[in-house]
Motif scaffolding. Structure first.
Motif, PDB file in Angstrom:
ATOM      1  N   ARG A 191     -42.028 -53.783  50.774  1.00  0.00           N
ATOM      2  CA  ARG A 191     -41.229 -54.862  50.196  1.00  0.00           C
ATOM      3  C   ARG A 191     -40.289 -54.279  49.142  1.00  0.00           C
ATOM      4  N   ILE A 192     -40.805 -53.377  48.326  1.00  0.00           N
ATOM      5  CA  ILE A 192     -39.979 -52.706  47.315  1.00  0.00           C
ATOM      6  C   ILE A 192     -38.897 -51.875  48.009  1.00  0.00           C
ATOM      7  N   ALA A 193     -39.261 -51.170  49.073  1.00  0.00           N
ATOM      8  CA  ALA A 193     -38.310 -50.311  49.790  1.00  0.00           C
ATOM      9  C   ALA A 193     -37.164 -51.122  50.384  1.00  0.00           C
TER      10      ALA A 193
ATOM     11  N   SER B 220     -42.480 -61.390  57.198  1.00  0.00           N
ATOM     12  CA  SER B 220     -42.465 -62.600  56.394  1.00  0.00           C
ATOM     13  C   SER B 220     -42.931 -62.309  54.973  1.00  0.00           C
ATOM     14  N   GLU B 221     -44.005 -61.547  54.881  1.00  0.00           N
ATOM     15  CA  GLU B 221     -44.535 -61.195  53.563  1.00  0.00           C
ATOM     16  C   GLU B 221     -43.594 -60.263  52.808  1.00  0.00           C
ATOM     17  N   LEU B 222     -43.023 -59.291  53.516  1.00  0.00           N
ATOM     18  CA  LEU B 222     -42.082 -58.352  52.885  1.00  0.00           C
ATOM     19  C   LEU B 222     -40.871 -59.061  52.300  1.00  0.00           C
ATOM     20  N   LEU B 223     -40.331 -60.012  53.080  1.00  0.00           N
ATOM     21  CA  LEU B 223     -39.099 -60.671  52.663  1.00  0.00           C
ATOM     22  C   LEU B 223     -39.344 -61.923  51.834  1.00  0.00           C
ATOM     23  N   GLY B 224     -40.579 -62.415  51.811  1.00  0.00           N
ATOM     24  CA  GLY B 224     -40.884 -63.616  51.042  1.00  0.00           C
ATOM     25  C   GLY B 224     -40.297 -64.877  51.661  1.00  0.00           C
ATOM     26  N   VAL B 225     -40.233 -64.904  52.987  1.00  0.00           N
ATOM     27  CA  VAL B 225     -39.733 -66.083  53.697  1.00  0.00           C
ATOM     28  C   VAL B 225     -40.776 -66.495  54.731  1.00  0.00           C
ATOM     29  N   PRO B 226     -40.717 -67.758  55.205  1.00  0.00           N
ATOM     30  CA  PRO B 226     -41.676 -68.196  56.224  1.00  0.00           C
ATOM     31  C   PRO B 226     -41.549 -67.370  57.512  1.00  0.00           C
ATOM     32  N   GLU B 227     -42.650 -67.270  58.248  1.00  0.00           N
ATOM     33  CA  GLU B 227     -42.673 -66.504  59.488  1.00  0.00           C
ATOM     34  C   GLU B 227     -41.661 -67.042  60.496  1.00  0.00           C
TER      35      GLU B 227
ATOM     36  N   GLU C 251     -27.025 -58.605  56.461  1.00  0.00           N
ATOM     37  CA  GLU C 251     -28.319 -58.140  55.962  1.00  0.00           C
ATOM     38  C   GLU C 251     -29.485 -59.016  56.414  1.00  0.00           C
ATOM     39  N   ILE C 252     -29.305 -60.340  56.386  1.00  0.00           N
ATOM     40  CA  ILE C 252     -30.439 -61.209  56.721  1.00  0.00           C
ATOM     41  C   ILE C 252     -30.856 -61.063  58.176  1.00  0.00           C
ATOM     42  N   TYR C 253     -29.988 -60.541  59.035  1.00  0.00           N
ATOM     43  CA  TYR C 253     -30.340 -60.311  60.429  1.00  0.00           C
ATOM     44  C   TYR C 253     -30.713 -58.851  60.686  1.00  0.00           C
ATOM     45  N   LYS C 254     -30.086 -57.961  59.958  1.00  0.00           N
ATOM     46  CA  LYS C 254     -30.318 -56.533  60.153  1.00  0.00           C
ATOM     47  C   LYS C 254     -31.753 -56.144  59.794  1.00  0.00           C
ATOM     48  N   VAL C 255     -32.247 -56.643  58.685  1.00  0.00           N
ATOM     49  CA  VAL C 255     -33.581 -56.253  58.224  1.00  0.00           C
ATOM     50  C   VAL C 255     -34.663 -56.650  59.238  1.00  0.00           C
ATOM     51  N   PRO C 256     -34.691 -57.886  59.746  1.00  0.00           N
ATOM     52  CA  PRO C 256     -35.723 -58.204  60.745  1.00  0.00           C
ATOM     53  C   PRO C 256     -35.624 -57.358  62.017  1.00  0.00           C
ATOM     54  N   VAL C 257     -34.411 -57.039  62.472  1.00  0.00           N
ATOM     55  CA  VAL C 257     -34.260 -56.197  63.661  1.00  0.00           C
ATOM     56  C   VAL C 257     -34.847 -54.821  63.407  1.00  0.00           C
ATOM     57  N   VAL C 258     -34.502 -54.232  62.270  1.00  0.00           N
ATOM     58  CA  VAL C 258     -35.003 -52.898  61.940  1.00  0.00           C
ATOM     59  C   VAL C 258     -36.518 -52.920  61.814  1.00  0.00           C
ATOM     60  N   LEU C 259     -37.042 -53.888  61.073  1.00  0.00           N
ATOM     61  CA  LEU C 259     -38.482 -53.910  60.826  1.00  0.00           C
ATOM     62  C   LEU C 259     -39.282 -54.252  62.078  1.00  0.00           C
ATOM     63  N   PHE C 260     -38.818 -55.203  62.889  1.00  0.00           N
ATOM     64  CA  PHE C 260     -39.592 -55.647  64.055  1.00  0.00           C
ATOM     65  C   PHE C 260     -39.333 -54.770  65.274  1.00  0.00           C
ATOM     66  N   ASP C 261     -38.088 -54.661  65.687  1.00  0.00           N
ATOM     67  CA  ASP C 261     -37.773 -53.972  66.937  1.00  0.00           C
ATOM     68  C   ASP C 261     -37.826 -52.455  66.834  1.00  0.00           C
ATOM     69  N   ILE C 262     -37.517 -51.917  65.677  1.00  0.00           N
ATOM     70  CA  ILE C 262     -37.460 -50.459  65.561  1.00  0.00           C
ATOM     71  C   ILE C 262     -38.719 -49.895  64.915  1.00  0.00           C
ATOM     72  N   GLU C 263     -39.164 -50.511  63.825  1.00  0.00           N
ATOM     73  CA  GLU C 263     -40.315 -49.985  63.096  1.00  0.00           C
ATOM     74  C   GLU C 263     -41.647 -50.594  63.506  1.00  0.00           C
ATOM     75  N   GLY C 264     -41.626 -51.694  64.253  1.00  0.00           N
ATOM     76  CA  GLY C 264     -42.866 -52.246  64.785  1.00  0.00           C
ATOM     77  C   GLY C 264     -43.680 -53.114  63.841  1.00  0.00           C
ATOM     78  N   PHE C 265     -43.078 -53.614  62.785  1.00  0.00           N
ATOM     79  CA  PHE C 265     -43.785 -54.526  61.896  1.00  0.00           C
ATOM     80  C   PHE C 265     -44.013 -55.854  62.627  1.00  0.00           C
ATOM     81  N   SER C 266     -45.066 -56.576  62.269  1.00  0.00           N
ATOM     82  CA  SER C 266     -45.313 -57.890  62.852  1.00  0.00           C
ATOM     83  C   SER C 266     -44.474 -58.930  62.114  1.00  0.00           C
ATOM     84  N   HIS C 267     -44.349 -60.115  62.724  1.00  0.00           N
ATOM     85  CA  HIS C 267     -43.608 -61.183  62.056  1.00  0.00           C
ATOM     86  C   HIS C 267     -44.282 -61.551  60.736  1.00  0.00           C
ATOM     87  N   ALA C 268     -45.606 -61.545  60.720  1.00  0.00           N
ATOM     88  CA  ALA C 268     -46.336 -61.876  59.492  1.00  0.00           C
ATOM     89  C   ALA C 268     -46.035 -60.860  58.389  1.00  0.00           C
ATOM     90  N   GLU C 269     -45.997 -59.579  58.743  1.00  0.00           N
ATOM     91  CA  GLU C 269     -45.696 -58.542  57.749  1.00  0.00           C
ATOM     92  C   GLU C 269     -44.264 -58.676  57.237  1.00  0.00           C
TER      93      GLU C 269
END
Length: 179
Positions: A76-78, A149-156, A129-147
């Motif tokens: 989240r800090i990163a 959501s927690e990283l960005l502080g927004v609902p899943e 940015e609001i679209y780029k971050v989820p693409v990078v985290l989910f599609d490229i880095e493999g984070f789950s939607h829940a993770e």
């Protein structure tokens, strides 16, 4: 690393153990760098943001309450550091004029179409940015939607809809490569 090991490592770091601090850094720095690089798109900025992330992590480690995994908190800090770095770079770029670019005379020769990988990288880079971050985290880095959501502080659901919109924009940007 399980939760008990994580807490023990945090305690050792907070007690001033430099070896423990290095262990924490070594355990998380490679993935933090990859996430930041994918968001920032530049290795120099990614290195700066990774270092800034760990400066912030070590400064704020005493405030870590353990409500999430340590890795999630660090990421989240990163993400925050990467987005701040991008904003700072954009503000700086808006104030600067590249004199070499101004003096160039446009060429009449056509540049060859870049390959799909480069177009995809550029398309991701061009996303807001609001679209780029989820693409990078989910599609490229493999984070789950829940993770995410927690990283960005927004609902899943918000993460999922942003990812859907980002993919739609990427499809439009890459339409020329479709059969």
């Amino acid at each position: 690393m399980d939760e008990a090991q994580e807490r023990a490592l945090i305690k050792r770091v907070l007690d001033g153990d430099r070896i423990a601090a290095r262990e924490l850094y070594d355990a998380h720095a490679p993935r933090v760098y990859r996430v930041v690089y994918r968001i920032a798109g530049d290795d120099v900025l990614a290195e700066e943001c990774t270092q800034d992330t760990f400066v912030k992590v070590f400064q704020s480690l005493a405030t870590f309450r353990g409500g999430s995994r340590l890795a999630t908190w660090i990421h989240r800090i990163a993400v925050s550091m990467a987005l701040n770095g991008l904003r700072s770079r954009r503000r700086r770029a808006a104030r600067e004029i590249d004199l070499e670019t101004v003096r160039e005379v446009p060429s009449s020769t056509r540049v060859a179409e870049p390959d799909l990988k480069e177009r995809l990288r550029s398309a991701i880079e061009a996303l807001p940015e609001i679209y780029k971050v989820p693409v990078v985290l989910f599609d490229i880095e493999g984070f789950s939607h829940a993770e995410i959501s927690e990283l960005l502080g927004v609902p899943e659901g918000t993460c999922k809809s942003r990812l859907m919109r980002a993919r739609a924009q990427l499809r439009d940007a890459l339409a020329a490569f479709a059969p």
